[in-house]
Every structure is written in structure tokens, then in C-alpha cells.
Design an enzyme around this catalytic site. Structure first.
Site, PDB file in Angstrom:
ATOM      1  N   HIS A 181      10.753 -23.799   8.736  1.00  0.00           N
ATOM      2  CA  HIS A 181       9.931 -24.663   9.320  1.00  0.00           C
ATOM      3  C   HIS A 181       8.574 -24.589   8.802  1.00  0.00           C
ATOM      4  CE1 HIS A 181      12.351 -25.411  13.223  1.00  0.00           C
ATOM      5  NE2 HIS A 181      13.064 -25.571  12.293  1.00  0.00           N
TER       6      HIS A 181
ATOM      7  N   CYS B 111       3.067  -3.201   4.032  1.00  0.00           N
ATOM      8  CA  CYS B 111       2.338  -1.989   4.384  1.00  0.00           C
ATOM      9  C   CYS B 111       3.159  -1.175   5.408  1.00  0.00           C
ATOM     10  CB  CYS B 111       1.009  -2.533   4.609  1.00  0.00           C
ATOM     11  SG  CYS B 111       0.638  -3.566   6.161  1.00  0.00           S
ATOM     12  N   GLY B 112       2.412  -0.497   6.354  1.00  0.00           N
ATOM     13  CA  GLY B 112       2.887   0.367   7.347  1.00  0.00           C
ATOM     14  C   GLY B 112       3.512  -0.439   8.406  1.00  0.00           C
ATOM     15  N   THR B 113       2.695  -1.595   8.854  1.00  0.00           N
ATOM     16  CA  THR B 113       3.291  -2.362   9.925  1.00  0.00           C
ATOM     17  C   THR B 113       3.698  -3.977   9.469  1.00  0.00           C
ATOM     18  OG1 THR B 113       1.148  -2.949   9.951  1.00  0.00           O
ATOM     19  CG2 THR B 113       1.948  -1.294  11.755  1.00  0.00           C
ATOM     20  N   GLY B 114       2.977  -4.224   8.132  1.00  0.00           N
ATOM     21  CA  GLY B 114       3.232  -5.393   7.483  1.00  0.00           C
ATOM     22  C   GLY B 114       2.110  -6.328   7.881  1.00  0.00           C
TER      23      GLY B 114
ATOM     24  N   HIS C 227       7.936 -30.983   9.938  1.00  0.00           N
ATOM     25  CA  HIS C 227       7.361 -29.673   9.448  1.00  0.00           C
ATOM     26  C   HIS C 227       6.390 -29.653   8.614  1.00  0.00           C
ATOM     27  CE1 HIS C 227      10.462 -27.913  12.157  1.00  0.00           C
ATOM     28  NE2 HIS C 227      11.343 -28.609  11.534  1.00  0.00           N
TER      29      HIS C 227
ATOM     30  N   ASP D 209       0.788  -1.105  -0.072  1.00  0.00           N
ATOM     31  CA  ASP D 209       0.063  -0.158  -0.055  1.00  0.00           C
ATOM     32  C   ASP D 209       0.786   1.244   0.013  1.00  0.00           C
ATOM     33  OD1 ASP D 209       0.881   0.227   2.586  1.00  0.00           O
ATOM     34  OD2 ASP D 209      -0.986   0.049   3.513  1.00  0.00           O
TER      35      ASP D 209
HETATM   36  C1  RB5 Z   1      -2.081   2.539   6.534  1.00  0.00           C
HETATM   37  O1  RB5 Z   1      -1.774   3.887   7.396  1.00  0.00           O
HETATM   38  C2  RB5 Z   1      -1.619   1.531   7.523  1.00  0.00           C
HETATM   39  O2  RB5 Z   1      -2.741   1.308   8.476  1.00  0.00           O
HETATM   40  C3  RB5 Z   1      -1.502   0.420   6.833  1.00  0.00           C
HETATM   41  O3  RB5 Z   1      -0.079   0.360   5.975  1.00  0.00           O
HETATM   42  C4  RB5 Z   1      -1.038  -0.968   7.484  1.00  0.00           C
HETATM   43  O4  RB5 Z   1       0.190  -0.536   8.568  1.00  0.00           O
HETATM   44  C5  RB5 Z   1      -2.000  -1.830   8.239  1.00  0.00           C
HETATM   45  O5  RB5 Z   1      -1.817  -2.896   8.596  1.00  0.00           O
END
Ligand code: RB5
Length: 148
Positions: free
Chosen positions: A98, A65-68, A133, A8
Site C-alpha cells: 500500500h 537503531c534501538g527502537t527503529g 495506493h 547505530d
Molecule cells: C540509542 O540509545 C537510541 O536512542 C537509539 O538507538 C534509537 O532507539 C533512537 O530512536
């Protein structure tokens, strides 16, 4: 090895870095977007990469994404996908060894360029160990198939 990429807006810059690494190391890849920093919904892009892997159009997928986390949750909704969120090299190696993970997720707002590249390298170059595994992965697949 062909790799499906997606991000994203929050993972876009990291995706560009990973593309450079893949190009330099002669990996074949398809970029399923997004293609700018404009705000989008991670699911729309992550699911395209996950479907490409599930259909065999790509061997592996890397999503950001921001956090993945959003990408991980989205990709793992696609049957046959085992997407691992990794922000350290040990986890990247172990999820191949694994879990036979076929997708890797990272957070562009969590890690920097050099660590992300090391994680991708470790994940791409590590092999599945099979054996016990495989039995454990089979249980996940059986459950997934029962759920329809
Ligand atoms: C976008 O602001 C953020 O929410 C998205 O990239 C992601 O981290 C969501 O899990």
C-alpha cells in the site's frame, strides 16, 4: 536488488544478522555503518542509507537503531523516502503493498533475530499494488515537493 544498510550502535547486532540473511539469499548490499557497538548518533548513518536510496544508488534501504524510531524519522526527512517502521510481518507486507515503502526500519532492542528475518523476507518479497495506493503516495510526494 541492491540494498543500503545502516544502523547505530543499538541496531548494530541486528544489522549483522540481516547482512547474513542478505548474503545467504544473494542480495547485493552496501553497509553504511556503524561498524561497532560504540555509541554513535543514528542520524549520521541513517541519512547515508536514505540518500543512497533517494539517489538511486540502492533500490531499497534497511535501517536499525534501538527502537527503529530515530532511524525512521531521519530517513523520512530525505526527499522521496518512504521509510516504514515494522515489528510484525503483516505491516511489512502491507507497507510494500500500500505505501510502496522504499526503506524498512526495525528496532534491535524491540525484536529478536527470527522475527526480524521474517519481516525482512516479507518486505523484500512483497510487491506494490499500485492503483488507488499510487494516488495516495502521489499526494505525499506533491506535498513534499511544495515544501521544498
Ligand atoms: C540509542 O540509545 C537510541 O536512542 C537509539 O538507538 C534509537 O532507539 C533512537 O530512536
Amino acid at each position: 536488488m541492491k540494498i543500503a544498510l545502516a544502523s547505530d550502535h543499538a541496531g548494530f547486532e541486528l544489522k549483522e544478522i540481516i547482512k547474513e540473511y542478505l548474503q545467504f539469499n544473494k542480495y547485493d548490499y552496501t553497509d553504511y555503518g556503524t561498524d561497532s557497538l560504540d555509541s554513535v548518533d543514528y542520524f549520521d548513518y541513517g541519512v547515508k542509507a536514505a540518500e543512497a536510496v533517494a539517489k538511486g544508488e540502492a533500490d531499497r534501504g534497511i535501517v536499525m537503531c534501538g527502537t527503529g524510531i530515530g532511524m525512521t524519522i531521519s530517513a523520512n526527512k530525505v526527499r522521496g523516502i518512504r521509510c516504514a517502521l515494522c515489528h510484525d510481518v503483516y505491516s511489512a507486507e502491507m507497507t510494500r503493498a500500500h505505501n510502496n515503502s522504499n526503506m524498512l526500519a526495525m528496532g534491535g532492542r524491540v525484536i529478536g533475530r527470527d522475527l526480524a528475518i521474517r519481516i525482512v523476507k516479507a518486505w523484500l518479497e512483497s510487491d506494490f499494488e499500485g492503483g488507488r495506493h499510487q494516488r495516495r503516495i502521489n499526494k505525499i510526494a506533491d506535498y513534499e515537493n511544495q515544501c521544498q
